[in-house]
Design an enzyme around this catalytic site. Structure first.
Site, short mmCIF file in Angstrom:
data_model
loop_
_atom_site.label_atom_id
_atom_site.label_comp_id
_atom_site.label_asym_id
_atom_site.label_seq_id
_atom_site.Cartn_x
_atom_site.Cartn_y
_atom_site.Cartn_z
N TYR A 156 42.84 57.99 24.33
CA TYR A 156 41.46 58.60 23.82
C TYR A 156 41.42 59.73 24.89
O TYR A 156 40.97 61.11 24.60
CB TYR A 156 40.64 57.57 23.90
N ASN A 185 29.65 57.58 29.37
CA ASN A 185 28.71 56.39 29.01
C ASN A 185 27.32 56.58 28.64
O ASN A 185 26.45 56.20 29.32
CB ASN A 185 28.73 55.44 30.17
N LYS A 199 30.05 49.76 22.64
CA LYS A 199 30.10 49.83 24.36
C LYS A 199 29.32 48.89 25.15
O LYS A 199 28.66 48.06 24.57
CB LYS A 199 30.03 51.44 25.06
N ALA A 200 29.73 48.76 26.45
CA ALA A 200 29.18 47.65 27.22
C ALA A 200 27.59 47.58 27.19
O ALA A 200 27.47 46.23 27.00
CB ALA A 200 29.67 47.63 28.62
N ARG A 227 30.36 51.27 36.58
CA ARG A 227 30.24 52.08 35.80
C ARG A 227 29.01 53.01 35.86
O ARG A 227 27.82 52.13 36.41
CB ARG A 227 30.23 51.65 34.27
P1 NAD Z 1 30.18 57.71 17.26
O1 NAD Z 1 31.23 57.07 16.87
O2 NAD Z 1 28.43 57.05 16.92
O3 NAD Z 1 29.92 59.19 16.63
C1 NAD Z 1 31.03 59.85 16.26
C2 NAD Z 1 30.84 60.13 14.64
O4 NAD Z 1 31.97 60.91 14.32
C3 NAD Z 1 30.86 58.94 13.62
O5 NAD Z 1 29.72 58.76 12.89
C4 NAD Z 1 31.99 58.94 12.94
O6 NAD Z 1 31.78 58.55 11.54
C5 NAD Z 1 32.22 60.51 12.93
N1 NAD Z 1 33.61 60.90 12.31
C6 NAD Z 1 34.79 60.30 12.87
N2 NAD Z 1 35.78 60.69 12.16
C7 NAD Z 1 35.26 61.75 11.19
C8 NAD Z 1 35.97 62.54 10.29
N3 NAD Z 1 37.28 62.51 9.96
N4 NAD Z 1 35.22 63.32 9.72
C9 NAD Z 1 33.77 63.32 9.75
N5 NAD Z 1 33.04 62.58 10.84
C10 NAD Z 1 33.66 61.74 11.47
O7 NAD Z 1 30.03 58.23 18.69
P2 NAD Z 1 29.13 58.78 19.82
O8 NAD Z 1 28.86 57.84 20.95
O9 NAD Z 1 27.78 59.39 19.04
O10 NAD Z 1 30.12 59.98 20.48
C11 NAD Z 1 29.69 61.25 19.91
C12 NAD Z 1 30.66 62.18 20.58
O11 NAD Z 1 30.82 62.13 22.18
C13 NAD Z 1 32.39 61.76 20.56
O12 NAD Z 1 33.14 62.80 20.54
C14 NAD Z 1 32.66 61.18 21.79
O13 NAD Z 1 34.06 60.97 21.82
C15 NAD Z 1 31.97 61.43 22.51
N6 NAD Z 1 31.53 60.64 23.94
C16 NAD Z 1 30.65 59.61 23.55
C17 NAD Z 1 30.42 58.67 24.79
C18 NAD Z 1 29.49 57.59 24.66
O14 NAD Z 1 29.18 57.06 25.62
N7 NAD Z 1 28.78 57.65 23.67
C19 NAD Z 1 31.00 59.19 26.20
C20 NAD Z 1 32.12 60.16 26.00
C21 NAD Z 1 32.26 60.74 25.03
#
Ligand code: NAD
Length: 328
Positions: A156, A185, A199-200, A227
């Site tokens: 990832y 996070n 997540k946690a 964290r």
């Molecule tokens: P989330 O999983 O709730 O949201 C991601 C969304 O992307 C989901 O709704 C999913 O359905 C959509 N998605 C996945 N594949 C897809 C596709 N092929 N076509 C269309 N939509 C698609 O996650 P989040 O926590 O809202 O995270 C949002 C972004 O922030 C992500 O890129 C994640 O990697 C990044 N991020 C989040 C965190 C965190 O703590 N939440 C930390 C670091 C990075």
């Protein structure tokens, strides 16, 4: 649509059916934007406030070309195949995580450039930081300039690092105005809490909410791994400030309030008014310690988050507790 969006700034939120994307749509609407959301699924926990919501797969270039059919003022690329430690550190989803997320990023950047979008935001992650700097739970190093020599501890993280470089390449070669943030996070209500991708913070709230007297709360590893967690509203404050700044990144968006996972469980039990034993079991762990280094965000945006973890966890616990009761 053109008429409706007249005189309003336009934004596209990719991943609008997810946790951060769902909240971001609400924030942009409050600020007066015309918003199109896109996601492979609708939002599970609330009705979207987007002016248009497209259910579509961003891995498919034909979908992305249609969705980015105008020079949006702002595009937010949040769509990714992601989850908590149980999802990204088990090794079982590595191929999907890399393939699915890379395709979304490549397509959105490519068609965004062709459509002439004015600014594009990419959500990278603290997971890009090298494992060798995060072995000491009390002294992890996560300053933006410590990313290389690269050694993320998950596929990832490697995919995020590749995509950061891809967004910066479009900036250099095609002059696209990009913003690359590294989220640490993010948590809050209306996020995944029970499908294996949580997540946690959400997992601990669910376990404590579901537990009856005498039930033990299971924690992966010894629970001494540290964290920091950032509440969703402050994350969005940072994202919006970052978009309005001239800095392209990479930029940490996270909290400096470190806590061990055992400490987090104690906090949740205290919020819930329950005293439960903790059992330590084997499970996917990730690095030993991690927290956000906020030197750069303070310098560039003259800002850093201030809300306490406890305050964000109270709101999150109450929301998850309601979900648990509804699902009984
Ligand atoms: P989330 O999983 O709730 O949201 C991601 C969304 O992307 C989901 O709704 C999913 O359905 C959509 N998605 C996945 N594949 C897809 C596709 N092929 N076509 C269309 N939509 C698609 O996650 P989040 O926590 O809202 O995270 C949002 C972004 O922030 C992500 O890129 C994640 O990697 C990044 N991020 C989040 C965190 C965190 O703590 N939440 C930390 C670091 C990075």
């Amino acid at each position: 649509m053109i008429e409706e969006s007249n005189n309003k700034k336009t934004a596209l939120v990719c991943g609008a059916g997810g946790f951060i994307g769902g909240h971001l749509v609400k924030r942009l609407k409050k600020e007066g934007f015309w918003v199109r959301g896109v996601d492979i699924k609708e939002h599970e926990f609330s009705k979207t406030e987007a002016d248009e919501f497209v259910v579509g797969d961003l891995r498919d270039p034909r979908v992305v070309e249609k969705v980015i059919d105008m020079p949006f003022d702002e595009v937010y690329q949040l769509a990714a195949d992601m989850g908590g430690a149980g999802y990204v550190f088990s090794g079982k989803h590595d191929a999907d995580v890399m393939h699915n997320s890379a395709l979304c990023n490549l397509n959105v950047m490519h068609y965004g450039q062709i459509a002439g979008v004015k600014k594009i935001f990419y959500s990278s992650s603290a997971c890009i930081y090298p494992e060798y700097n995060q072995m000491d739970p009390n002294n992890p190093t996560c300053s933006e300039d410590s990313a290389y020599p690269a050694a993320p501890d998950s596929e990832y993280g490697w995919e995020k690092l590749f995509s950061e470089r891809m967004f910066f390449s479009y900036h250099r070669n095609y002059n696209v105005d990009v913003r690359v943030a590294r989220f640490h996070n993010i948590f809050g209500p209306e996020g995944t809490w029970n499908n294996g991708k949580e997540k946690a913070p959400a997992a601990m709230c669910r376990k404590v909410s579901e537990a009856s007297d005498g039930d033990a709360i299971e924690v992966w590893g010894d629970g001494e791994q540290t964290r920091s967690f950032l509440y969703i509203d402050e994350c969005l404050d940072a994202v919006r400030r970052f978009m309005d700044s001239d800095f392209i990144g990479p930029l940490n968006i996270g909290s400096r309030e470190m806590i061990s996972i055992n400490g987090l469980v104690d906090m949740v039990m205290n919020i819930a008014g329950k005293q439960l034993p903790i059992t330590h079991i084997d499970g996917p762990l990730g690095v030993r310690g991690r927290t956000s280094d906020n030197t750069l965000i303070k310098e560039k945006l003259h800002w850093e988050p201030t809300e306490s973890l406890r305050s964000g966890m109270e709101k999150t616990y109450h929301w998850i507790d309601e979900q648990v009761k509804k699902n009984k």
